[in-house]
Each structure stands twice: as C-alpha cells, then as structure tokens.
Write a protein that holds these residues in place. Structure first.
Motif, PDB file in Angstrom:
ATOM      1  N   LYS A  80      -7.628  -2.015  -1.230  1.00 46.39           N
ATOM      2  CA  LYS A  80      -7.346  -1.026  -2.264  1.00 46.39           C
ATOM      3  C   LYS A  80      -8.601  -0.586  -3.024  1.00 46.39           C
ATOM      4  O   LYS A  80      -8.524   0.187  -3.969  1.00 46.39           O
ATOM      5  CB  LYS A  80      -6.304  -1.578  -3.239  1.00 46.39           C
ATOM      6  CG  LYS A  80      -4.937  -1.749  -2.597  1.00 46.39           C
ATOM      7  CD  LYS A  80      -3.976  -2.483  -3.512  1.00 46.39           C
ATOM      8  CE  LYS A  80      -2.640  -2.719  -2.882  1.00 46.39           C
ATOM      9  NZ  LYS A  80      -2.618  -3.399  -1.613  1.00 46.39           N
TER      10      LYS A  80
ATOM     11  N   TYR B 250      -6.251   3.241   2.407  1.00 50.73           N
ATOM     12  CA  TYR B 250      -5.860   1.899   2.833  1.00 50.73           C
ATOM     13  C   TYR B 250      -5.047   1.165   1.771  1.00 50.73           C
ATOM     14  O   TYR B 250      -4.852  -0.036   1.862  1.00 50.73           O
ATOM     15  CB  TYR B 250      -7.110   1.079   3.192  1.00 50.73           C
ATOM     16  CG  TYR B 250      -7.887   1.679   4.339  1.00 50.73           C
ATOM     17  CD1 TYR B 250      -7.603   1.321   5.655  1.00 50.73           C
ATOM     18  CD2 TYR B 250      -8.880   2.620   4.112  1.00 50.73           C
ATOM     19  CE1 TYR B 250      -8.296   1.878   6.705  1.00 50.73           C
ATOM     20  CE2 TYR B 250      -9.580   3.191   5.166  1.00 50.73           C
ATOM     21  CZ  TYR B 250      -9.288   2.815   6.454  1.00 50.73           C
ATOM     22  OH  TYR B 250      -9.967   3.371   7.499  1.00 50.73           O
ATOM     23  N   ASP B 251      -4.553   1.875   0.767  1.00 52.70           N
ATOM     24  CA  ASP B 251      -3.824   1.233  -0.325  1.00 52.70           C
ATOM     25  C   ASP B 251      -2.599   0.463   0.152  1.00 52.70           C
ATOM     26  O   ASP B 251      -2.219  -0.528  -0.454  1.00 52.70           O
ATOM     27  CB  ASP B 251      -3.420   2.250  -1.387  1.00 52.70           C
ATOM     28  CG  ASP B 251      -4.591   2.688  -2.259  1.00 52.70           C
ATOM     29  OD1 ASP B 251      -5.699   2.127  -2.107  1.00 52.70           O
ATOM     30  OD2 ASP B 251      -4.397   3.598  -3.088  1.00 52.70           O
ATOM     31  N   ASP B 252      -1.990   0.900   1.246  1.00 56.40           N
ATOM     32  CA  ASP B 252      -0.809   0.194   1.757  1.00 56.40           C
ATOM     33  C   ASP B 252      -1.135  -0.724   2.939  1.00 56.40           C
ATOM     34  O   ASP B 252      -0.250  -1.187   3.634  1.00 56.40           O
ATOM     35  CB  ASP B 252       0.294   1.191   2.138  1.00 56.40           C
ATOM     36  CG  ASP B 252      -0.097   2.097   3.289  1.00 56.40           C
ATOM     37  OD1 ASP B 252      -1.312   2.253   3.560  1.00 56.40           O
ATOM     38  OD2 ASP B 252       0.807   2.665   3.922  1.00 56.40           O
ATOM     39  N   TRP B 253      -2.423  -1.003   3.140  1.00 56.83           N
ATOM     40  CA  TRP B 253      -2.860  -1.891   4.223  1.00 56.83           C
ATOM     41  C   TRP B 253      -3.042  -3.304   3.678  1.00 56.83           C
ATOM     42  O   TRP B 253      -3.456  -3.500   2.534  1.00 56.83           O
ATOM     43  CB  TRP B 253      -4.185  -1.425   4.798  1.00 56.83           C
ATOM     44  CG  TRP B 253      -4.116  -0.196   5.651  1.00 56.83           C
ATOM     45  CD1 TRP B 253      -3.611   1.020   5.305  1.00 56.83           C
ATOM     46  CD2 TRP B 253      -4.583  -0.072   6.982  1.00 56.83           C
ATOM     47  NE1 TRP B 253      -3.733   1.888   6.339  1.00 56.83           N
ATOM     48  CE2 TRP B 253      -4.331   1.259   7.386  1.00 56.83           C
ATOM     49  CE3 TRP B 253      -5.203  -0.933   7.870  1.00 56.83           C
ATOM     50  CZ2 TRP B 253      -4.670   1.732   8.653  1.00 56.83           C
ATOM     51  CZ3 TRP B 253      -5.541  -0.466   9.122  1.00 56.83           C
ATOM     52  CH2 TRP B 253      -5.265   0.850   9.512  1.00 56.83           C
ATOM     53  N   THR B 254      -2.784  -4.290   4.531  1.00 54.53           N
ATOM     54  CA  THR B 254      -3.075  -5.680   4.192  1.00 54.53           C
ATOM     55  C   THR B 254      -4.488  -6.016   4.667  1.00 54.53           C
ATOM     56  O   THR B 254      -5.062  -5.284   5.492  1.00 54.53           O
ATOM     57  CB  THR B 254      -2.084  -6.641   4.886  1.00 54.53           C
ATOM     58  OG1 THR B 254      -2.289  -6.559   6.304  1.00 54.53           O
ATOM     59  CG2 THR B 254      -0.645  -6.321   4.514  1.00 54.53           C
TER      60      THR B 254
END
Length: 103
Positions: free
Chosen positions: A68, A76-80
């Motif tokens: 984030k 990529y805010d919703d990436w782990t």
C-alpha cells in the motif's frame, strides 16, 4: 556486425519469454499484472541500461515490503505481500528473501 538494437530486442525477448513461462504457474492476478505492466516496460528497456531494470526491481522490493506504499500509486492497495512477492518472482525469476516479508 549486429546492431545494438537487434541485441537489445533479442535479450528482452528472452527475458519476456521467461516471464511468460513463469506466468503459466502464477496466479491469474499476478500473471495479468506481469503481462499488462511489466512486459511492456521491459520491451522499452535496453539491456545495457541496467539502471532502469534496477529501478523496476527496487520498486517491486518496496512493494513487497509495503503493497500500500506510495510507490505503487494505489495499484497494489488490494494486493497482499505474498502476491507482490509472487509478481517479483515471475518478473525477475528470483525468490523473495525472507527478510523482505513481514515478520
């Protein structure tokens, strides 16, 4: 004598082919990002311009540490971390060192 452009294209095609091969085993989310963003960026890079490649790698390292973070510009805010680490492995063909991952 071969032109530098021919050599650059040949090098990048090999790198891109390797990425595409790794995409086959990657999650669809990671494969799509590698294909839609990283491959077009790599196509623009001359392999003699190592600095550009280092920037791409540095950006992914920063994203592994903080998906984030501002370097991702919200993409990529919703990436782990695991997904970004997988993307790094797909693009660069190297495993992410454990110290880059959250403890």
């Amino acid at each position: 004598m071969k032109s530098p452009n021919f050599e650059s294209k040949k090098h990048n095609e090999k790198w891109i082919a390797e990425i595409l091969e790794r995409c086959e085993k990657a999650s669809s989310k990671v494969a799509e990002r590698a294909k839609s963003f990283y491959i077009p960026e790599i196509e623009k890079i001359s392999p003699t311009i190592r600095q550009s490649i280092d920037y791409l790698e540095g950006d992914l390292i920063a994203l592994v540490r903080d998906p984030k973070g501002p370097i991702g510009q919200g993409e990529y805010d919703d990436w782990t971390q695991e997904e970004v680490a997988e993307l790094y492995t797909v693009v660069f063909g190297k495993d992410v060192p454990a110290q880059w991952m959250e403890q």
